[in-house]
Design a protein around this motif. Structure first.
Motif, PDB file in Angstrom:
ATOM      1  N   ARG B  47       0.835  -1.198   0.000  1.00 51.03           N
ATOM      2  CA  ARG B  47       0.000   0.000   0.000  1.00 51.03           C
ATOM      3  C   ARG B  47       0.875   1.254   0.000  1.00 51.03           C
ATOM      4  N   LEU B  48       1.943   1.225   0.800  1.00 46.26           N
ATOM      5  CA  LEU B  48       2.845   2.369   0.847  1.00 46.26           C
ATOM      6  C   LEU B  48       3.484   2.594  -0.525  1.00 46.26           C
ATOM      7  N   LEU B  49       3.860   1.508  -1.187  1.00 48.02           N
ATOM      8  CA  LEU B  49       4.442   1.633  -2.532  1.00 48.02           C
ATOM      9  C   LEU B  49       3.441   2.238  -3.514  1.00 48.02           C
ATOM     10  N   THR B  50       2.184   1.862  -3.370  1.00 49.74           N
ATOM     11  CA  THR B  50       1.169   2.441  -4.260  1.00 49.74           C
ATOM     12  C   THR B  50       1.047   3.943  -4.030  1.00 49.74           C
ATOM     13  N   ILE B  51       1.057   4.349  -2.764  1.00 47.77           N
ATOM     14  CA  ILE B  51       0.942   5.784  -2.487  1.00 47.77           C
ATOM     15  C   ILE B  51       2.197   6.525  -2.967  1.00 47.77           C
ATOM     16  N   ILE B  52       3.349   5.906  -2.781  1.00 47.23           N
ATOM     17  CA  ILE B  52       4.590   6.522  -3.286  1.00 47.23           C
ATOM     18  C   ILE B  52       4.529   6.632  -4.812  1.00 47.23           C
ATOM     19  N   GLY B  53       4.114   5.549  -5.464  1.00 45.10           N
ATOM     20  CA  GLY B  53       4.013   5.574  -6.923  1.00 45.10           C
ATOM     21  C   GLY B  53       3.043   6.645  -7.389  1.00 45.10           C
ATOM     22  N   ASP B  54       1.942   6.782  -6.658  1.00 44.11           N
ATOM     23  CA  ASP B  54       0.948   7.787  -7.038  1.00 44.11           C
ATOM     24  C   ASP B  54       1.445   9.205  -6.755  1.00 44.11           C
ATOM     25  N   GLU B  70      -2.719   0.283  -9.456  1.00 37.29           N
ATOM     26  CA  GLU B  70      -2.217  -0.586  -8.385  1.00 37.29           C
ATOM     27  C   GLU B  70      -0.705  -0.775  -8.500  1.00 37.29           C
ATOM     28  N   ILE B  71      -0.013   0.339  -8.570  1.00 33.96           N
ATOM     29  CA  ILE B  71       1.414   0.313  -8.881  1.00 33.96           C
ATOM     30  C   ILE B  71       2.231  -0.381  -7.795  1.00 33.96           C
ATOM     31  N   GLY B  72       1.720  -0.374  -6.570  1.00 27.88           N
ATOM     32  CA  GLY B  72       2.475  -1.001  -5.477  1.00 27.88           C
ATOM     33  C   GLY B  72       2.706  -2.481  -5.715  1.00 27.88           C
ATOM     34  N   ARG B  73       1.670  -3.145  -6.200  1.00 25.89           N
ATOM     35  CA  ARG B  73       1.840  -4.570  -6.459  1.00 25.89           C
ATOM     36  C   ARG B  73       2.837  -4.799  -7.592  1.00 25.89           C
ATOM     37  N   PHE B  74       2.795  -3.938  -8.592  1.00 24.72           N
ATOM     38  CA  PHE B  74       3.740  -4.080  -9.714  1.00 24.72           C
ATOM     39  C   PHE B  74       5.177  -3.870  -9.249  1.00 24.72           C
ATOM     40  N   ILE B  75       5.389  -2.812  -8.451  1.00 25.31           N
ATOM     41  CA  ILE B  75       6.761  -2.553  -7.974  1.00 25.31           C
ATOM     42  C   ILE B  75       7.254  -3.741  -7.154  1.00 25.31           C
ATOM     43  N   ALA B  76       6.396  -4.235  -6.249  1.00 25.47           N
ATOM     44  CA  ALA B  76       6.797  -5.365  -5.407  1.00 25.47           C
ATOM     45  C   ALA B  76       7.077  -6.595  -6.271  1.00 25.47           C
ATOM     46  N   MET B  77       6.191  -6.832  -7.232  1.00 25.36           N
ATOM     47  CA  MET B  77       6.341  -8.015  -8.083  1.00 25.36           C
ATOM     48  C   MET B  77       7.623  -7.925  -8.921  1.00 25.36           C
ATOM     49  N   ARG B 142      15.605   4.579  -6.376  1.00 26.22           N
ATOM     50  CA  ARG B 142      15.856   4.319  -7.803  1.00 26.22           C
ATOM     51  C   ARG B 142      15.028   3.139  -8.325  1.00 26.22           C
ATOM     52  N   PRO B 143      15.127   1.971  -7.709  1.00 26.35           N
ATOM     53  CA  PRO B 143      14.289   0.879  -8.237  1.00 26.35           C
ATOM     54  C   PRO B 143      12.793   1.153  -8.063  1.00 26.35           C
ATOM     55  N   ILE B 144      12.429   1.885  -7.012  1.00 26.39           N
ATOM     56  CA  ILE B 144      11.003   2.216  -6.852  1.00 26.39           C
ATOM     57  C   ILE B 144      10.544   3.068  -8.034  1.00 26.39           C
ATOM     58  N   LYS B 145      11.346   4.086  -8.365  1.00 29.62           N
ATOM     59  CA  LYS B 145      10.973   4.951  -9.497  1.00 29.62           C
ATOM     60  C   LYS B 145      11.011   4.180 -10.814  1.00 29.62           C
ATOM     61  N   GLN B 146      12.056   3.368 -10.955  1.00 31.19           N
ATOM     62  CA  GLN B 146      12.211   2.610 -12.197  1.00 31.19           C
ATOM     63  C   GLN B 146      10.973   1.763 -12.478  1.00 31.19           C
ATOM     64  N   ALA B 148       7.999   2.005 -10.978  1.00 33.99           N
ATOM     65  CA  ALA B 148       6.775   2.812 -11.025  1.00 33.99           C
ATOM     66  C   ALA B 148       6.599   3.420 -12.418  1.00 33.99           C
ATOM     67  N   VAL B 149       7.703   3.943 -12.962  1.00 33.02           N
ATOM     68  CA  VAL B 149       7.650   4.570 -14.285  1.00 33.02           C
ATOM     69  C   VAL B 149       7.299   3.524 -15.343  1.00 33.02           C
ATOM     70  N   LEU B 150       7.965   2.367 -15.273  1.00 28.75           N
ATOM     71  CA  LEU B 150       7.662   1.312 -16.252  1.00 28.75           C
ATOM     72  C   LEU B 150       6.215   0.845 -16.114  1.00 28.75           C
ATOM     73  N   GLY B 151       5.823   0.555 -14.879  1.00 25.96           N
ATOM     74  CA  GLY B 151       4.485   0.012 -14.651  1.00 25.96           C
ATOM     75  C   GLY B 151       3.392   0.977 -15.087  1.00 25.96           C
ATOM     76  N   TYR B 152       3.614   2.256 -14.815  1.00 27.49           N
ATOM     77  CA  TYR B 152       2.573   3.223 -15.164  1.00 27.49           C
ATOM     78  C   TYR B 152       2.513   3.477 -16.672  1.00 27.49           C
ATOM     79  N   PHE B 153       3.661   3.748 -17.285  1.00 27.28           N
ATOM     80  CA  PHE B 153       3.619   4.139 -18.697  1.00 27.28           C
ATOM     81  C   PHE B 153       3.390   2.965 -19.647  1.00 27.28           C
ATOM     82  N   THR B 154       3.490   1.739 -19.128  1.00 23.80           N
ATOM     83  CA  THR B 154       3.108   0.592 -19.952  1.00 23.80           C
ATOM     84  C   THR B 154       1.723   0.059 -19.569  1.00 23.80           C
ATOM     85  N   SER B 155       1.075   0.704 -18.609  1.00 25.00           N
ATOM     86  CA  SER B 155      -0.309   0.321 -18.293  1.00 25.00           C
ATOM     87  C   SER B 155      -1.237   0.904 -19.359  1.00 25.00           C
ATOM     88  N   GLU B 156      -2.420   0.385 -19.439  1.00 29.28           N
ATOM     89  CA  GLU B 156      -3.323   0.894 -20.482  1.00 29.28           C
ATOM     90  C   GLU B 156      -3.638   2.383 -20.298  1.00 29.28           C
TER      91      GLU B 156
END
Lengths: 571, 187
Positions: B47-54, B70-77, B142-146, B148-156
């Motif tokens: 959840r914290l990762l999702t808020i950070i990503g947002d 739901e970027i937190g799950r993507f970052i964790a995964m 760095r990996p959080i941003k990496q 988050a950026v990938l997960g968001y900009f490749t999401s629909e």
């Protein structure tokens, strides 16, 4: 194991021709032989891959991919070799051999990238298709390290023959070092590439920046539509297999064309262990095959055999084709088989930034790059190294991936990533390496693969000549980019192992002199003339061009020669 | 004065809760729901990762924020599956540091901060990271941003709303004018 026909019922296993391998050159051999009426058996060690049907990732959107195209760490860890290949990712991994599946012995580091399936690496090639020039064919003799038994004029009609069927986009540039061919319309350069091209041409009289020629249908002709192929849609997702048939592969082009003649028998999962030599006739009688799934051994017979297993596996098959007449491998009377393996030197690259051009952009994803044919040692030896290099370069605007390194957070950060960033320019080399006797492959004495076939030992390395060439490229690259106004230039020697270029060539080289070569001017083994080798293994030197077009032209030329000789009764 | 302060504070708090709750309420079930929750991550961390990503990539005019995918799950995964093994502990140490920094600077947890405070805090953390990060190696952001950026900009929504996505361009044009406001291509 006796190396002569043993299979009962050999009649059912007898064909006019056998082609070992269904990749880019094997597909061409099969097409030409079938079109001329020869009952042809194509043996492919991997699984079947049908055009369109077996491209499972071709239409996936980025968000359809569980890891968004990235490779899971477990796969990367299990595949330290193939993971280095730029094209190996979540969307394409199914077309690459995994490291554990087919081990080999690296006496010197060599990244052997393979595609074992119907179509071979023609599914995952980079599709750059430049003709060789006369300077490339004449180079080995001029520089004293070998000879080509054919000239550019011998191959030119076959380049034409292949280009028409494949469909090559390009400009007729009129450059002597890069002969023009039969071209479909070329891809455009973007504004920064045009700028670079103009500045470099202005600064150097002998350096021609042209658009890369590639096997993509920019304007399909009747011959392409007849293959069921259509216009390239500029998706640049080619390594997944193209749902439009926009680029050429065996799967989309030659193999279905061969199949519709009714003369093709395709046998996947067929690992060729050896070519059988008949001491009575002095010819090859057939091949011994191990079924990859059942381990069952079978033999197939034919009047001619084309070996197109891809460079190193072609070497392996010939080395393993041992008989009383050829105890160290078919055609190997002089310990030359497996030697003089060469490759392309890709180690050098440069990157930089181009200021300005802020209001210019592009649309579509172009499947090629601008390039510059070799300008070193072209007409005479000039440098402190032999041969030369081709240069690829391109320019593009930074995208949202800037977020990997830009600082910031929040709306302004996001906004910045949604706008095209500054222009970046890249440059890389494709250097000729000189075939050397010591750069070789051989059979491992003590290690076998899952089918009981000896593993291959690779002993292929760089030479001082290559190091000097890299330094020259990096200096010249920097000078050219500087002349064009590129800033913040960085130079890189990535010190990659040979093999990652996926342009390995030689080991069964052509030549006029049977004492110094294995294949004659028609790609026949000098000492076993019904065996033809027309893949990368036949190459007497590497040139600086991407080699597949030349492999295809050589395969088509040899196949037509074989057909004519068989009809005349001389083969 | 006091009354006005507390009213303002109450309004602010209500606003931020509405904001954070909105992120959660807006999660589409389809994005990462198909993926199993990666092992080794607590729901709080995700959840914290999702808020950070947002916070890194918030909703703006025309496109939702990274929380909406739901970027937190993507970052964790991605940290668990596609990164060097030490990345998981690196990110988790980063989450503890962000939380500690939040309590030190604003006397509350990161999730309880206003959007502007979260943004300020991440920028602060990114800058002073060198002193907070493990002695050697990467900054945890760095990996959080990496990812988050990938997960968001490749999401629909990221690809089609924040960027321009053209799955079948049909051809290539080498020179087209870029008007102010034109977005970059998603692929």
């Amino acid at each position: 194991m006796a190396n002569y026909p043993t299979t009962s019922g050999s009649r059912e296993n007898t064909f006019d021709a056998i082609v070992i391998g269904s990749g880019i050159s094997g597909g061409w051999a099969a097409k030409e032989l079938c079109e001329h009426g020869l009952k042809t058996l194509v043996l492919e060690r991997g699984r079947d891959v049908q055009h369109l049907k077996d491209y499972p990732t071709a239409l996936k959107n980025p968000w359809d991919l569980p890891h968004r195209g990235k490779l899971p760490h477990t796969i990367a860890r299990e595949n330290p070799i193939v993971k280095r290949c730029y094209a190996f990712d979540e969307t394409t991994a199914h077309f690459f051999v995994k490291d554990g599946e087919h081990p080999y012995v690296q006496e010197k580091p060599f990244d052997w990238i393979r595609g074992y399936q119907v179509g071979g690496k023609s599914l995952i090639w980079a599709r750059q298709t430049q003709r060789w020039s006369r300077f490339d064919f004449e180079g080995p003799a001029r520089d004293g390290f070998g000879e080509w038994p054919i000239s550019y004029e011998d191959l030119a009609p076959w380049y034409t023959h292949v280009e028409r069927f494949v469909g090559i986009s390009g400009n007729r540039d009129g450059v002597e070092t890069l002969p023009d061919g039969e071209f479909l319309p070329a891809w455009e350069m973007n504004d920064v590439e045009k700028h670079l091209s103009g500045k470099i041409r202005g600064a150097y009289a002998d350096r021609f920046v042209v658009q890369g020629r590639c096997a993509h249908l920019t304007a399909p002709q009747a011959i392409h539509l007849e293959q069921g192929r259509g216009k390239c849609q500029a998706r640049n997702l080619c390594y997944r297999g193209c749902p439009f048939g926009g680029y050429f592969s065996s799967n989309s082009g030659t193999l279905p064309w061969a199949a519709r003649t009714g003369n093709l028998t395709m046998r996947p999962h067929a690992v060729v262990a050896a070519i059988l030599h008949d001491p009575g006739s002095g010819r090859a009688s057939g091949v011994r095959v191990i079924d990859a799934q059942t381990q069952e051994t079978k033999e197939f017979f034919a009047r001619v055999i084309f070996v197109n297993a891809a460079c190193l596996n072609t070497n392996l098959i010939l080395l393993n084709s041992q008989s009383a007449r050829f105890p160290t491998g078919l055609g190997n009377d002089h310990d030359l088989l497996g030697r003089h393996v060469a490759f392309h030197n890709y180690r050098g690259s440069l990157a930089g930034q181009m200021e300005g051009f802020a209001d210019s952009y592009y649309s579509g994803r172009r499947p090629t790059q601008a390039m510059m044919p070799n300008f070193r040692n072209v007409r005479k030896q000039e440098m402190d190294f032999q041969r030369g290099y081709m240069v690829f370069f391109g320019a593009s605007r930074a995208s949202w991936t800037q977020g990997n390194y830009l600082p910031g957070a929040g709306a302004a950060f996001k906004e910045r990533l949604t706008r095209p960033g500054p222009w970046g320019v890249t440059m890389m080399m494709q250097g000729e390496t000189v075939p050397r006797r010591e750069n070789h492959v051989r059979l491992a004495a003590d290690r076998r693969d899952a089918w009981g076939i000896p593993q291959l030992v690779t002993s292929i390395g760089y030479h001082e000549n290559d190091e000097k060439m890299i330094q020259d490229f990096l200096e010249q690259g920097e000078a050219m980019l500087s002349a064009a106004g590129v800033k913040k230039i960085t130079k890189t020697d990535d010190r990659r192992a040979p093999g990652l270029d996926i342009h390995e060539m030689g080991g069964v080289r052509m030549g006029a002199d049977p004492k110094k070569s294995l294949l004659n001017r028609w790609n026949q083994l000098h000492t076993c003339p019904n065996v033809f080798v027309t893949d990368g293994a036949c190459m007497a030197s590497t040139g600086t061009q991407n080699p597949s077009l030349t492999f295809m032209a050589l395969a088509a030329r040899a196949a037509n020669y074989a057909v004519a000789a068989m009809k005349k009764g001389t083969l | 004065m006091n009354e006005r302060m507390s009213r303002r504070e109450a309004l602010r708090r209500a606003g931020l809760w509405a904001g954070a709750a909105g992120v959660w309420a807006g999660l589409p079930k389809r994005t990462w729901a198909a993926l199993p929750a990666p092992e080794g991550w607590s729901p709080e961390e995700e959840r914290l990762l999702t808020i950070i990503g947002d916070t890194l990539l918030p909703a703006t005019a025309g496109s939702p924020g990274a929380g909406a995918v739901e970027i937190g799950r993507f970052i964790a995964m991605m940290a668990s599956t596609c990164s060097p093994p030490e990345t998981v502990s690196l990110i988790q140490s980063g989450l503890r540091e962000i939380e500690a920094l939040s309590r030190a600077e604003f006397a509350r947890g990161f999730i309880d901060l206003a959007a502007a405070q979260r943004e300020t805090l991440l920028i602060t953390y990114e800058k002073k990271g060198a002193s907070l990060a493990p002695a050697k190696g990467r900054h945890p952001l760095r990996p959080i941003k990496q990812w988050a950026v990938l997960g968001y900009f490749t999401s629909e929504p990221g690809a089609t709303q924040a960027l321009r996505y053209d799955p079948i361009p049909g051809g290539y044009r080498g020179a087209i004018p870029l008007a102010p406001g034109d977005r970059t291509w998603a692929t």
